[in-house]
Scaffold this motif. Structure first.
Motif: not given
Length: 177
Positions: A22, A25-26, A155-156, A158-159, A162
């Motif tokens: 995850i 993703a950020t 995971t969306k 929005e993630n 960031h």
């Protein structure tokens, strides 16, 4: 070692791997500069940054998505610029962000196979120093998320936003360090 301990170790290891994925993703992407910020000048804690975010004609974004992303980019810039102390007079910058790709992807497709249903956010950013509106920096930045399995499904966009916002902040605040 009893079965309970083995199960706890297995679950803990799985949780660590999931959190690490995850984290992808950020992570912040790198900027591709057409105009680099001046070497001796960087956005610092005294400076004021504003943002103007629009989407290209072919990009579908709601006003709420635009507002959320703009607010996130400014918050990342404000947080990072505090690391740069400077006694000079405050400067003003306007970030003109044109989102050229905004695809939420498909969670089910990502669950089935990594690489399918990818999430994409791409933009062209021009930073102006005000009030003269001189170009301070210009760059393109893109962020893609393509993990599969449960991580991909959960995971969306929005993630991913960031990491995208961090990349923009890094480009004008940390690029000269």
């Amino acid at each position: 070692m009893n079965n309970f301990c083995k199960k706890m170790i297995s679950l803990t290891g799985g949780a660590v791997i999931a959190l690490a994925m995850i984290g992808c993703a950020t992570t912040a992407p790198s900027a591709n500069f057409t105009i680099k910020p001046p070497e001796q000048q960087r956005v610092d804690e005294n400076d004021v940054a504003t943002i103007k975010l629009e989407s290209a004609n072919e990009v579908s974004m709601t006003d709420a998505e635009k507002q959320r992303l703009a607010k996130l980019i400014i918050s990342k810039i404000d947080a990072k610029k505090r690391e740069n102390t400077n006694a000079e007079d405050p400067k003003e910058y306007e970030f003109e962000v044109i989102v050229t790709r905004y695809e939420k992807g498909n969670a089910f497709a990502r669950f089935i196979l990594a690489g399918l249903g990818q999430i994409h956010i791409d933009a062209h950013i021009t930073v102006f120093s005000l009030p003269a509106r001189d170009k301070y920096a210009e760059f393109d930045i893109d962020k893609t998320f393509a993990w599969g399995g449960f991580v991909g499904a959960s995971t969306k966009i929005e993630n991913v936003e960031h990491g995208f916002a961090d990349g923009i902040a890094d480009a004008v605040i940390e690029s000269q360090q």
